[in-house]
Design an enzyme around this catalytic site. Structure first.
Site, short mmCIF file in Angstrom:
data_model
loop_
_atom_site.label_atom_id
_atom_site.label_comp_id
_atom_site.label_asym_id
_atom_site.label_seq_id
_atom_site.Cartn_x
_atom_site.Cartn_y
_atom_site.Cartn_z
N HIS A 52 0.84 -1.21 0.00
CA HIS A 52 0.00 0.00 0.00
C HIS A 52 0.87 1.26 0.00
O HIS A 52 1.87 1.33 0.72
CB HIS A 52 -0.90 0.00 1.24
N GLY A 95 4.01 21.47 11.88
CA GLY A 95 5.25 20.76 12.13
C GLY A 95 6.39 21.28 11.29
O GLY A 95 6.21 22.13 10.41
N PRO A 96 7.57 20.77 11.51
CA PRO A 96 8.76 21.27 10.82
C PRO A 96 8.82 20.79 9.37
O PRO A 96 8.37 19.69 9.04
CB PRO A 96 9.91 20.66 11.64
N ALA A 97 9.39 21.64 8.51
CA ALA A 97 9.62 21.25 7.12
C ALA A 97 10.93 20.49 7.04
O ALA A 97 11.83 20.82 6.25
CB ALA A 97 9.63 22.49 6.24
N GLY A 157 8.25 9.70 9.40
CA GLY A 157 7.77 10.18 8.12
C GLY A 157 6.86 11.38 8.29
O GLY A 157 7.14 12.28 9.09
N PRO A 175 12.99 10.83 9.70
CA PRO A 175 13.23 9.51 9.10
C PRO A 175 12.47 8.37 9.77
O PRO A 175 12.11 7.39 9.11
CB PRO A 175 14.75 9.32 9.24
N PHE A 222 12.74 16.46 7.28
CA PHE A 222 12.49 15.02 7.15
C PHE A 222 12.65 14.33 8.49
O PHE A 222 13.66 14.46 9.17
CB PHE A 222 13.47 14.44 6.13
#
Length: 439
Positions: A81, A162-164, A171, A168, A166
């Site tokens: 998915h 939220g923060p821009a 996600g 990990p 990544f």
């Protein structure tokens, strides 16, 4: 009681210990009820369904998202998915006493908390979308988890909360408000999938590929097939064969029953099946259905019979189930299939027998008291008014009064239900006042 449904999807469908840790967070919130946990091994994804009062539903969703971010590591996740986060999506659905705007506010409140407290990028979609290009979930999640870092670096795809940056492990999460989805199937008296597919093409919004005089699919300038729209909006459908029951079935998803209710789809399937030489034997609900959808169906079929529609809720549900053949494959159990019935209040005064209620009333307990008794009298008045309408409607010589009897009977039933709720509301209010005085 105001009720909201929440259907978070978690990117874990194989490790039941992790799934249990997440769902235990939901179970631990008073005021919510966990309805369904549906893990998929191939998709490596679990769809969870719960309902509750608005504030408590937001709290349960936050706790579940937090736990998912702790036990799921997206760096090692793989499944069939599409997904972009440990909690991939989390939609809120209005059930009772709340509007879509209310659910949008809940979605945005949850999103802000997830972004601020957990550091997870959040995108809003569908009704909660902050801009048109984010309304479609497919657009929001394009590139999936593997493409998330690049997307977050693009200023045009800065998250709503939220923060821009990544994340990990967790996600990103997409949060929304949407209408209730009804999974509804119509059963046929044939094994031929061709007939079920033909009906599905006719009713679904997408419709079918247009054919030219040569019988070939017509295509546009870009090479894509040209489609002839189907009969119903907000309707998806396919035809398939059910080996366990030896029959073909039209499998349907109704994404907004307020636009396309199941009873109209059922009637059309009956008509189309007859034209194709087949017959509809009944239908089934997969999962839950809002009460209002069945009440609409009950009124629809009573109206087709020329009968009064101002009847008790239980009778409308009964007529709907009989008319649509909802017990064709399995016994239809309203207490298990109607979503509002999953959250019935315990020990309701209005649900007591007359003798038990009057016995309780006659004790030294100050509640129930005069307010509950007055509400009960109001309920009896509404019921008597509806009874007179039922006795008059359909009687020879009263034809000119049929429309008025219909109107008054509906009002009588509505007042009856409102006053019955007031029987408990009055006692609840009294108990809260007494509790406050003791503080």
């Amino acid at each position: 009681m105001k009720l909201v449904e929440c259907v978070p999807n978690f990117s874990e469908g194989r490790d039941m210990a992790k799934i249990e840790l997440i769902t235990n967070e939901i179970r631990g919130v008073e005021g919510v009820r966990l309805l369904d946990v549906d893990p998929g091994r191939d998709t490596n994804r679990t769809v969870v369904t719960f309902i509750g009062t608005p504030d408590e539903t937001v709290e349960a969703a936050f706790r579940a998202i937090r736990k998912a971010s702790e036990v799921i590591d997206m760096r090692t996740h793989a499944g069939a998915h599409p997904r972009m986060g440990a909690t991939d999506v989390c939609p809120f659905v209005p059930v009772r006493g709340v509007t879509m705007d209310d659910c949008v506010e809940l979605a945005r409140r949850l999103g802000k908390r997830v972004g601020d407290e957990l550091g997870i990028p959040v995108y809003f979609y569908e009704y909660a979308a902050s801009r048109p290009e984010r309304r479609n979930l497919a657009s929001v999640s394009a590139g999936e988890y593997e493409g998330l870092a690049a997307r977050l670096a693009d200023p045009s795809w800065k998250p709503d909360c939220g923060p821009a940056e990544f994340n990990p492990g967790a996600g990103a999460t997409a949060i929304s408000a949407r209408e209730f989805l009804i999974a509804y199937n119509v059963n046929l008296n044939t094994r031929e999938t061709r007939i079920a597919s033909e009906i599905a093409f006719s009713i679904r919004e997408k419709g079918r590929a247009m054919k030219g005089a040569d019988g070939k699919t017509m295509r546009g300038a870009n090479g894509e097939a040209l489609m002839e729209p189907g009969l119903f909006r907000e309707c998806k459908a396919v035809g398939w064969y059910m080996e366990d029951f030896g029959r073909a079935q039209v499998s349907i998803n109704l994404t907004n029953f307020k636009v396309t209710p199941p009873h109209l789809v059922f009637d059309e399937c009956c008509r189309l099946a007859s034209e194709l030489g087949a017959r509809v034997t009944g239908s089934e609900l997969v999962g839950l259905i809002p009460l209002d959808a069945l009440l609409q169906a009950g009124r629809h079929y009573l109206g087709k019979m020329g009968r009064l529609t101002g009847v008790p809720e239980s009778e409308l549900v009964h007529v709907a189930a009989l008319s649509m053949g909802l017990g064709d494959l399995y016994p239809f159990e309203p207490d298990k299939k109607i979503i509002e019935y999953q959250f019935k209040r315990p020990e309701s005064l209005a649900a007591m027998g007359v003798a038990k209620f009057t016995d309780l009333l006659s004790t030294d307990s100050p509640a129930p008291g005069g307010g509950s008794v007055a509400a009960l009298c109001g309920a009896l008045s509404g019921a008597l008014s509806a009874m007179v309408c039922a006795l008059t409607h359909g009687k020879k010589g009263y034809e000119k009064d049929y429309a008025e009897m219909e109107r008054v009977s509906l009002a009588g039933q509505r007042l009856k239900e409102e006053f019955l709720a007031d029987v408990d509301r009055d006692t609840d209010a009294f108990n809260r006042v007494m509790e406050a005085m003791r503080m």
